[in-house]
Design an enzyme around this catalytic site. Structure first.
Site, PDB file in Angstrom:
ATOM      1  N   SER A 127     -16.992  42.679  31.390  1.00 15.23           N
ATOM      2  CA  SER A 127     -16.559  42.951  30.015  1.00 15.23           C
ATOM      3  C   SER A 127     -15.889  44.316  29.964  1.00 15.23           C
ATOM      4  CB  SER A 127     -17.769  42.952  29.078  1.00 15.23           C
ATOM      5  OG  SER A 127     -17.418  43.603  27.869  1.00 15.23           O
ATOM      6  N   HIS A 129     -13.865  39.448  30.356  1.00 14.22           N
ATOM      7  CA  HIS A 129     -14.386  39.203  29.006  1.00 14.22           C
ATOM      8  C   HIS A 129     -13.891  40.326  28.104  1.00 14.22           C
ATOM      9  CE1 HIS A 129     -17.496  37.770  26.115  1.00 14.22           C
ATOM     10  NE2 HIS A 129     -17.684  39.053  25.846  1.00 14.22           N
ATOM     11  N   ASP A 160     -13.939  41.921  24.264  1.00 18.68           N
ATOM     12  CA  ASP A 160     -14.687  41.948  23.006  1.00 18.68           C
ATOM     13  C   ASP A 160     -13.815  42.447  21.864  1.00 18.68           C
ATOM     14  OD1 ASP A 160     -17.382  41.114  23.772  1.00 18.68           O
ATOM     15  OD2 ASP A 160     -17.307  42.877  25.072  1.00 18.68           O
ATOM     16  N   MET A 180     -13.676  43.220  17.931  1.00 18.08           N
ATOM     17  CA  MET A 180     -14.586  43.515  16.810  1.00 18.08           C
ATOM     18  C   MET A 180     -13.805  44.062  15.628  1.00 18.08           C
ATOM     19  SD  MET A 180     -17.633  45.380  18.906  1.00 18.08           S
ATOM     20  CE  MET A 180     -18.141  44.818  20.538  1.00 18.08           C
ATOM     21  N   HIS A 210     -13.770  37.146  23.196  1.00 19.98           N
ATOM     22  CA  HIS A 210     -14.950  36.989  22.344  1.00 19.98           C
ATOM     23  C   HIS A 210     -14.638  37.592  20.977  1.00 19.98           C
ATOM     24  CE1 HIS A 210     -19.480  38.244  21.812  1.00 19.98           C
ATOM     25  NE2 HIS A 210     -19.089  37.386  20.899  1.00 19.98           N
ATOM     26  N   MET A 267     -15.530  38.694  17.557  1.00 24.34           N
ATOM     27  CA  MET A 267     -16.596  39.066  16.618  1.00 24.34           C
ATOM     28  C   MET A 267     -15.921  39.467  15.312  1.00 24.34           C
ATOM     29  SD  MET A 267     -18.914  41.014  19.428  1.00 24.34           S
ATOM     30  CE  MET A 267     -17.572  41.014  20.597  1.00 24.34           C
ATOM     31  N   MET A 270     -25.761  35.060  22.816  1.00 25.82           N
ATOM     32  CA  MET A 270     -25.810  36.530  22.784  1.00 25.82           C
ATOM     33  C   MET A 270     -27.232  36.980  23.095  1.00 25.82           C
ATOM     34  SD  MET A 270     -22.826  37.760  22.214  1.00 25.82           S
ATOM     35  CE  MET A 270     -23.368  39.478  22.131  1.00 25.82           C
ATOM     36  N   ASP A 275     -24.392  36.960  27.257  1.00 25.92           N
ATOM     37  CA  ASP A 275     -23.653  38.217  27.023  1.00 25.92           C
ATOM     38  C   ASP A 275     -24.572  39.248  26.374  1.00 25.92           C
ATOM     39  OD1 ASP A 275     -21.796  40.180  26.393  1.00 25.92           O
ATOM     40  OD2 ASP A 275     -20.728  38.983  24.901  1.00 25.92           O
TER      41      ASP A 275
HETATM   42  C1  DX5 Z   1     -21.514  43.191  22.813  1.00 26.77           C
HETATM   43  C2  DX5 Z   1     -20.441  42.514  23.602  1.00 26.77           C
HETATM   44  C3  DX5 Z   1     -20.656  42.465  25.050  1.00 26.77           C
HETATM   45  C4  DX5 Z   1     -20.775  43.792  25.733  1.00 26.77           C
HETATM   46  C5  DX5 Z   1     -21.842  43.619  26.764  1.00 26.77           C
HETATM   47  O1  DX5 Z   1     -21.305  42.942  21.474  1.00 26.77           O
HETATM   48  O2  DX5 Z   1     -20.252  41.177  23.163  1.00 26.77           O
HETATM   49  O3  DX5 Z   1     -19.663  41.675  25.708  1.00 26.77           O
HETATM   50  O4  DX5 Z   1     -19.617  44.229  26.374  1.00 26.77           O
HETATM   51  O5  DX5 Z   1     -22.104  44.841  27.301  1.00 26.77           O
HETATM   52  P1  DX5 Z   1     -23.382  45.131  28.191  1.00 26.77           P
HETATM   53  O6  DX5 Z   1     -23.254  44.300  29.425  1.00 26.77           O
HETATM   54  O7  DX5 Z   1     -23.265  46.585  28.439  1.00 26.77           O
HETATM   55  O8  DX5 Z   1     -24.593  44.763  27.383  1.00 26.77           O
HETATM   56 ZN    ZN Z   2     -18.904  39.912  24.346  1.00 21.83          ZN
END
Ligand code: DX5
Ligand code: ZN
Length: 221
Positions: A10, A35, A37, A39, A68, A70, A139, A179
Site C-alpha cells: 500500500s 494498493h 488508498d 480518502m 481502495h 474510501m 478491513m 487490509d
Molecule cells: C487504511 C488503508 C490501508 C493502509 C494499511 O485505511 O486502507 O490500506 O495503507 O496500512 P498498514 O499496513 O500500515 O496498516
Molecule cells: Zn486500503
C-alpha cells in the site's frame, strides 16, 4: 481458475518525494500489484490522493493497480479513476450509494470489482453480491490511517466470508483481501483464516529497507 496468494504493498506509507524511484526499487523484487488508498475527508477523517496520482502510477509501473475508494459518494468518481488507469476499484458497503448500481458502473468501465467492509460492519450484507464481484476486502483496522494495530476479530469475518464463498461455489473466483495492520506477525493468521491478498503499508514502506521487508513477507507466504 484458482486464486493466488499475493502481497499488495500500500503506497499510503511510501516516500512520495521520489514515488517513481521507490516503486521501481520494489518492482525489482517481483511486484505484481499496488494498493492505492483514496480518502475524501468525509467517509474517513483523512485526505489522500486523486485520479492524477493514479495516472502517474500507471505511467511508472505495469503493476496491477488496486484502488481502495474510501469515499462518501464513490459513484461520482468511478469514471475518473477508471480512465486514470485503475485495474480494480473497491467500494465500501458503508458509503452513500446503491451498491448494485456501483458494481454495474465499475463493470461498464471494464474494471474488477471489490467490496469492502469496515471492522464494525457485519458481513451478511455482502452475501447477495458475492456472485457479482471479484474481491471482498475485510478491513482489519478502522480505515483512514496506516500503521494501526490489527483487529483480531477480523479473522472471524474472513472465515465467515470464505465459508459463504465455498457454499456458493465461488471459492476459486472471488478473492479475499485483508487490509490494515498486516505484518510479519499477523500475515499468517490472515492466510490461515482464508485471505489470499494481503495489503501491507507500514510493514513495508515504514521500514528502513522496504525492498527487504517486501521480500521477507513474500517468503513467509
Ligand atoms: C487504511 C488503508 C490501508 C493502509 C494499511 O485505511 O486502507 O490500506 O495503507 O496500512 P498498514 O499496513 O500500515 O496498516
Ligand atoms: Zn486500503
Amino acid at each position: 481458475m484458482s486464486k493466488i496468494n499475493c502481497i499488495y504493498p500500500s503506497i499510503l506509507s511510501i516516500d512520495f518525494s521520489c514515488l517513481g524511484d521507490n516503486i521501481r526499487k520494489i518492482e525489482s523484487s517481483g511486484l505484481e500489484a499496488l494498493h492505492v488508498d483514496v480518502m475524501d475527508g468525509h467517509f474517513v477523517p483523512n485526505l489522500t490522493i486523486g485520479p492524477s496520482i493514479v495516472k502517474t502510477l500507471r505511467s511508472v509501473t505495469p503493476a496491477f493497480l488496486d484502488i481502495h475508494l474510501m469515499l462518501q459518494y464513490p459513484q461520482k468518481y468511478i469514471k475518473a479513476f477508471a480512465e486514470a488507469g485503475a485495474d480494480s476499484l473497491t467500494v465500501h458497503v458503508e458509503s452513500d450509494h446503491d451498491l448494485q448500481e456501483t458494481i454495474a458502473l465499475i463493470r461498464e468501465h471494464g474494471k474488477k470489482v471489490g467490496i469492502a467492509l469496515n471492522p464494525e460492519t457485519s458481513p451478511e450484507i455482502l452475501r447477495p453480491h458475492l456472485k457479482d464481484i471479484d474481491m471482498v476486502l475485510v478491513m482489519s483496522v478502522h480505515p483512514g490511517f496506516g500503521g494501526q494495530a490489527f483487529i483480531k476479530n477480523s479473522l472471524k469475518k474472513i472465515e465467515m466470508v470464505c465459508t459463504w464463498l465455498s457454499e456458493d461455489g465461488l471459492q476459486d473466483s472471488v478473492n479475499v483481501q485483508v487490509d490494515g495492520g498486516v505484518d510479519m506477525k499477523t500475515l499468517l493468521l490472515t492466510k490461515d483464516a482464508g485471505a489470499n491478498l494481503f495489503v501491507v503499508g507500514n510493514a513495508i514502506f515504514g521500514k528502513e529497507n522496504p525492498v527487504k521487508a517486501f521480500e521477507e513477507l513474500k517468503n513467509i507466504l
